[in-house]
Design a protein around this motif. Structure first.
Motif, mmCIF file in Angstrom:
data_model
loop_
_atom_site.group_PDB
_atom_site.id
_atom_site.type_symbol
_atom_site.label_atom_id
_atom_site.label_comp_id
_atom_site.label_asym_id
_atom_site.label_seq_id
_atom_site.Cartn_x
_atom_site.Cartn_y
_atom_site.Cartn_z
ATOM 1 N N THR A 181 -1.163 -1.094 1.745
ATOM 2 C CA THR A 181 -2.138 -1.784 2.615
ATOM 3 C C THR A 181 -1.612 -1.984 4.044
ATOM 4 O O THR A 181 -2.102 -2.865 4.750
ATOM 5 C CB THR A 181 -2.527 -3.165 2.031
ATOM 6 N N GLY A 183 -1.483 -2.105 7.653
ATOM 7 C CA GLY A 183 -2.533 -2.018 8.683
ATOM 8 C C GLY A 183 -3.947 -2.178 8.160
ATOM 9 O O GLY A 183 -4.918 -2.036 8.919
ATOM 10 N N ALA A 184 -4.101 -2.488 6.864
ATOM 11 C CA ALA A 184 -5.441 -2.511 6.269
ATOM 12 C C ALA A 184 -6.292 -3.634 6.862
ATOM 13 O O ALA A 184 -5.810 -4.731 7.118
ATOM 14 C CB ALA A 184 -5.348 -2.661 4.763
ATOM 15 N N GLN A 185 -7.578 -3.339 7.038
ATOM 16 C CA GLN A 185 -8.493 -4.269 7.708
ATOM 17 C C GLN A 185 -9.738 -4.592 6.903
ATOM 18 O O GLN A 185 -10.393 -5.584 7.156
ATOM 19 C CB GLN A 185 -8.948 -3.662 9.049
ATOM 20 N N GLU A 188 -11.281 -0.104 1.501
ATOM 21 C CA GLU A 188 -11.258 1.336 1.739
ATOM 22 C C GLU A 188 -12.483 1.985 1.101
ATOM 23 O O GLU A 188 -12.638 1.973 -0.125
ATOM 24 C CB GLU A 188 -9.989 1.951 1.145
ATOM 25 N N THR A 198 -9.064 0.489 9.182
ATOM 26 C CA THR A 198 -8.132 1.025 8.189
ATOM 27 C C THR A 198 -8.415 0.411 6.821
ATOM 28 O O THR A 198 -8.601 -0.801 6.695
ATOM 29 C CB THR A 198 -6.683 0.719 8.616
ATOM 30 N N TRP A 200 -8.255 -0.813 2.800
ATOM 31 C CA TRP A 200 -7.431 -1.571 1.826
ATOM 32 C C TRP A 200 -7.883 -1.064 0.459
ATOM 33 O O TRP A 200 -8.948 -1.452 -0.037
ATOM 34 C CB TRP A 200 -7.770 -3.016 2.003
#
Ligand SMILES: NC(=O)N[C@@H](CC(=O)O)C(=O)O
Length: 431
Positions: A181, A183-185, A188, A198, A200
């Motif tokens: 994850t 940088g995940a925002q 996904e 980005t 998740w």
């Protein structure tokens, strides 16, 4: 001298109306001349709600919430016990910090505040915190978590589970493989791809749920999975219950948040960071699977993940915003909207998932008890027919990051009683 209270015409668990009598903090047999009578015509009585997952932000985050304001929000939401997560500053990773939070909770006196101890020092994921010392402190910590962070290292998680077992404690895992994850925002999937956020992936949660169920089974320990958010996690939990855990002394429980029962990943389309949360909002198929899992018991309980954030942390572009949403004052209404209005739970079921089961998971002896003579008078009185419009500025929290701003929700908490003492009367905190 003891005073007696009659709560007249109330419907325990939404069933037939009756009168409840309270004296010296407990429910008692009928009394001829009670000192006080409260007309509860049309109201439902539930055992006081128990939240296994609250962020009270004190110490260190008092610009967003304090033990006092968070306790007020909790009582107004019908809660009589909350578990305060350790991602404070300093972190709740030592006896002195957990004792401080526990004492502040007692001074405020609106709700039982149980500090959750950190699993690792500073939530750093490298060294186990002084779990035994926190368990032995006056706060009597019996739940440990690095919530906000996953205990990603499997060896450390194994040791934490083994140690927790010897303390008769539970480890509450924030299931997120951080390697997946970065940088995940946002969830996904197609929505995040379209918005340029980005992703998740669901597998970052599901793989940790599976791994930790196995570690718990091997250790004979108690594991609790925080904020389950995907249909895949539900299937992993179902498999653990049916195939992995029988024959072991391990127990694996799980919670779902109100926002994951109601909101979906499309909420990010407005780029308003009030909809940014960890784990992220998921597609509708997950939301519906979570509701079914809560109804059939694969997910044990509801927990708010009440996460207040100051304006600066939310009033910015999506990528810089902190994840998290207010939850304490809206939780019961969201459960009513998603589970009761849909016929998936009756009010007895709500008592189970919002009070009895969370109290049992945390090992609380005097919360989540039946509404019966001889039991503590710890109650939430709800108007099931009320409708109200959420206004962040009117909530008791210092922060106002509610994702339900302007939304009309069903059911409101009218009175809350903690061991015979009104903490909320007529929707207002008692002085
Ligand atoms: N649930 C959240 O979105 N936020 C939590 C911690 C976390 O990231 O889990 C918080 O403390 O703000």
């Amino acid at each position: 001298m003891s005073t007696t209270t009659r709560i007249a015409n109330v419907r325990p668990y939404g069933e037939d109306p009756t009168d409840l009598y309270v004296c010296d903090g407990v429910l008692v047999d009928p009394v001829a001349d009670p000192d006080e009578t409260v007309d509860a015509d049309g109201l439902i009585a539930l055992p006081g709600l128990v939240d296994l997952h609250t962020h009270l932000r004190e110490p260190g985050g008092e610009e967003a919430e304090t033990v006092a304001t968070g306790s007020a929000a909790a009582a107004l939401g019908g809660y009589t016990a909350v578990f305060a997560m350790p991602n404070t500053n300093p972190a709740q990773d030592s006896p002195v910090v957990v004792e401080h939070v526990w004492r502040r909770g007692r001074e405020v006196g609106l709700v039982d505040v149980h500090p959750v101890g950190a699993v690792t020092v500073g939530l750093g994921g490298e060294r186990l915190a002084e779990m035994g010392m926190m368990a032995a402190s006056p706060a009597g910590v019996r739940m440990f978590s690095d919530d906000g962070r996953c205990v990603n290292d499997p060896l450390l998680m194994r040791r934490a589970l083994e140690y927790a077992r010897s303390l008769d404690a539970v480890v509450a895992q924030h299931a997120e493989d951080h390697r997946l994850t970065v940088g995940a925002q946002a969830h996904e999937g197609p929505v995040a791809a379209r918005l340029g956020l980005t992703g998740w992936p669901a597998s970052a949660e599901e793989s940790i749920v599976a791994r930790d169920a196995m570690l718990a089974a091997a250790a004979g320990a108690r594991l609790h999975i925080c904020h389950v958010s995907t249909a895949g996690s539900v299937e992993v939990l179902r498999w653990a219950r049916e195939s992995l855990l029988p024959g072991t002394s391990a127990r694996v429980s799980a919670e779902v948040t109100p926002h994951h029962l109601l909101l979906t990943d499309t909420a990010a389309e407005d780029y308003d960071p009030v909809h940014k949360v960890n784990p992220p909002l998921r597609p509708e198929a997950d939301t519906l699977a979570l509701r079914r899992a809560l109804a059939d018991g694969v997910i044990d309980c509801v927990a708010t993940d009440h996460a207040p954030h100051a304006v600066e942390a939310k009033d910015c572009e999506w990528a810089s915003a902190r994840p998290g949403m207010l939850g304490l004052q809206t939780a019961l209404s969201v459960v009513a909207a998603t589970m009761v209005a849909t016929g998936m739970l009756d009010w007895r079921g709500v008592a189970r998932v919002c009070s009895e089961v969370p109290a049992a998971i945390a090992g609380l002896g005097d919360q989540g008890r039946p509404i019966a003579v001889g039991e503590p008078a710890t109650l939430t009185l709800v108007d099931p027919d009320a409708r109200w419009t959420v206004r962040g500025a009117e909530l008791a929290s210092i922060a106002d990051n509610t994702p339900y701003e302007g939304m009309e929700l069903p059911a409101s908490v009218v009175h809350t009683m903690l061991r015979g003492r009104w903490t909320v009367r007529d929707g207002k905190v008692s002085e």
